[in-house]
Design a protein around this motif. Structure first.
Motif, PDB file in Angstrom:
ATOM      1  N   GLU A   1     -16.656  -1.776   3.510  1.00 25.86           N
ATOM      2  CA  GLU A   1     -15.272  -1.710   3.046  1.00 25.86           C
ATOM      3  C   GLU A   1     -15.093  -0.478   2.167  1.00 25.86           C
ATOM      4  O   GLU A   1     -15.840  -0.261   1.216  1.00 25.86           O
ATOM      5  CB  GLU A   1     -14.910  -2.968   2.256  1.00 25.86           C
TER       6      GLU A   1
ATOM      7  N   LYS B   1     -12.125  -1.256  -6.151  1.00 29.78           N
ATOM      8  CA  LYS B   1     -10.764  -1.770  -6.261  1.00 29.78           C
ATOM      9  C   LYS B   1     -10.050  -1.013  -7.385  1.00 29.78           C
ATOM     10  O   LYS B   1     -10.544  -0.956  -8.518  1.00 29.78           O
ATOM     11  CB  LYS B   1     -10.769  -3.275  -6.566  1.00 29.78           C
TER      12      LYS B   1
ATOM     13  N   GLY C   1      -9.478  -3.141   1.488  1.00 27.90           N
ATOM     14  CA  GLY C   1      -9.754  -1.751   1.814  1.00 27.90           C
ATOM     15  C   GLY C   1     -10.034  -1.596   3.303  1.00 27.90           C
ATOM     16  O   GLY C   1     -10.350  -2.574   4.000  1.00 27.90           O
TER      17      GLY C   1
ATOM     18  N   SER D   1     -12.864   2.184  -0.391  1.00 26.62           N
ATOM     19  CA  SER D   1     -12.025   2.020  -1.564  1.00 26.62           C
ATOM     20  C   SER D   1     -10.572   1.789  -1.144  1.00 26.62           C
ATOM     21  O   SER D   1     -10.117   2.313  -0.123  1.00 26.62           O
ATOM     22  CB  SER D   1     -12.133   3.270  -2.438  1.00 26.62           C
ATOM     23  N   ASN D   2      -9.841   1.001  -1.929  1.00 27.59           N
ATOM     24  CA  ASN D   2      -8.430   0.776  -1.632  1.00 27.59           C
ATOM     25  C   ASN D   2      -7.513   1.736  -2.392  1.00 27.59           C
ATOM     26  O   ASN D   2      -6.311   1.497  -2.523  1.00 27.59           O
ATOM     27  CB  ASN D   2      -8.031  -0.675  -1.925  1.00 27.59           C
TER      28      ASN D   2
END
Length: 466
Positions: free
Chosen positions: A424, A35, A83, A426-427
């Motif tokens: 998920e 995040k 993500g 990375s965002n």
């Protein structure tokens, strides 16, 4: 003059911190479950040259005169936006779509993560293979022969016993359904094989004894002479076996001891629906509800009891519900199709595979075709997830401002759902990070110019006496 120097220094230092955060974001652009961070600035203290004055009868009010002393970092936030999910096909990879965290433990210390790249260790525990932290959830417990998951208990390590045994289960119920053709002719006395074959509807189905041995249940239906709505059923276990298996049939409390009859009569109403059943001793089924016929047979290979007889096993033949046409034996003028469609026994099997659904329930798939509940993955949510402290290795711990974890299955208290076979990503948005990098660089340059200009002004001041 000195104020501008220190303001410039503060700008340089804090823009450098912002650059550090941007660099960390970009470095983790491909880190699972990462995040991104965000730096917010705020202005620093102000030196008041003169205060404000209120209006009078002669003049208006005067605003305060204040000189700022630079800026500082207001906050470094962790942005917990969703993500993208990347399919991996690995059954132990888990991703969260929505809010929430997986719970990991090292001894009694709890960690929280969005990175679900898990695997099994040598003992079958579901762990993070990078650091050995154990994934937490609830293991299924046996309650009166049924596996159940009690999510009100404390969380524990999840263990998937690959290769474990599922013991054999004896058949206790066999369900029959479909139709017996009302047009089937009666079998006359002294009839030949062809007439007997034409007037008989036979069914065969696999059943299992206590050892998991397979047996063949054969039931032959023939019209009762002189009775339009009655059929006689003859029950035989392992009809092809060279050693006949003693079989007995009864309804209600009728005896199923060796030597008892192995036949019963099925009765239908004039509408073609099931009306009941009667055994050879005249014991009849209830006037309504399901029609069950008890069958007992010798389990070959078992240790004889005190009476010297082999173990006898009982199961029910369920013909369906009286008056119903759904999953029930009927008598209409259509081809006979009655057969057994379900029985609840099975041989011993080994755990070959497992699957995890969207609620985090882990189901074992055994070689004997059965499925068993193994456990359920737990999730945690927080009132203020931005208040969690990062501890590295994609994990967080509780802080004074995060709130206590709310632990429950997925889909409860705002938690998202679990996607197995995916991770998920990375965002971090690289376009956003590069843009912020340009802005940060320009801010750093501008603050350096402030220092340079202030230095030049000081130099001019020092040359005044020349």
């Amino acid at each position: 003059m000195m104020r501008s120097l220190y303001s410039g220094v503060a700008g340089l230092q804090n823009h450098q911190v912002r650059m550090d955060v941007l660099g960390n974001n970009i470095a983790n652009v491909n880190t699972t479950g990462f995040k991104k961070g965000r730096v917010n600035f705020q202005d620093l203290l102000y030196q008041q040259l003169s205060g404000a004055a209120r209006p009078t009868e002669e003049v208006g009010g005067v605003n305060p005169k204040e000189v700022g002393l630079g800026m500082l970092i207001a906050s470094i936030d962790t942005i917990h936006t969703q993500g993208s999910l990347q399919t991996t096909g690995v059954q132990t990879d888990l991703a969260i779509q929505g809010q929430g965290f997986f719970i990991l433990k090292n001894g009694e210390k709890s960690f929280y993560t969005r990175a679900g790249a898990f695997s099994l260790d040598r003992d079958g525990r579901l762990v993070n293979p990078a650091n050995g932290l154990r994934v937490q959830g609830w293991m299924a417990r046996d309650v009166e022969g049924t596996q159940r998951i009690d999510v009100s208990r404390d969380i524990e390590d999840l263990i998937i016993p690959v290769g474990s045994k599922d013991p054999a289960k004896a058949t206790t119920s066999v369900n029959f359904a479909c139709n017996l053709d009302k047009r089937t002719p009666e079998i006359p006395e002294n009839a030949g094989p062809a007439a007997i074959l034409e007037g008989t509807w036979g069914t065969e189905f696999k059943i299992y004894d206590n050892f998991g041995q397979e047996h063949i249940l054969r039931v032959d239906f023939t019209r009762v002479p002189g009775q339009n709505n009655s059929w006689q059923a003859t029950v035989v276990i392992d009809p092809e076996s060279p050693t006949p298996t003693r079989t007995a049939v009864a309804i209600g409390t009728g005896p199923t001891t060796p030597g008892a009859a192995n036949t019963f009569t099925v009765n239908f109403s004039n509408l073609g629906t099931l009306a009941g059943a009667v055994d050879a001793n005249g014991n009849a089924s209830a006037a309504e509800g399901d029609v069950n016929v008890r069958v007992a047979f010798d389990v070959l290979g078992s240790t004889p009891g005190p009476d010297g007889q082999p173990l006898r096993q009982e199961f029910n033949i369920n013909l369906g519900r009286i008056g119903s046409v759904v999953n029930t034996v009927t008598q209409f003028a259509e081809k006979s199709s009655t057969k057994a469609f379900m029985q609840d026994g099975y041989p011993m099997g080994y755990l070959e595979n497992f699957k995890i659904d969207q609620s985090g329930v882990i189901t074992g798939v055994y070689s004997n075709g059965t499925n068993r509940l193994i456990g359920q993955v737990a999730m945690a949510s927080f009132t203020n997830p931005m208040g969690l402290e990062k501890t590295g290795e994609n994990t967080y711990v509780v802080s004074n401002n995060s709130g206590l974890p709310n632990i429950s299955p997925s889909g409860i208290a705002g938690k998202g759902k679990i996607i197995a076979g995916a991770l998920e990503m990375s965002n971090v948005d690289l376009a956003e990070q590069f843009t912020d990098m340009i802005v940060t660089q320009r801010g750093f340059q501008a603050n350096s110019k402030t220092i340079q200009t202030s230095d030049q002004m000081l130099q001019e001041l020092l040359t005044l006496k020349r």
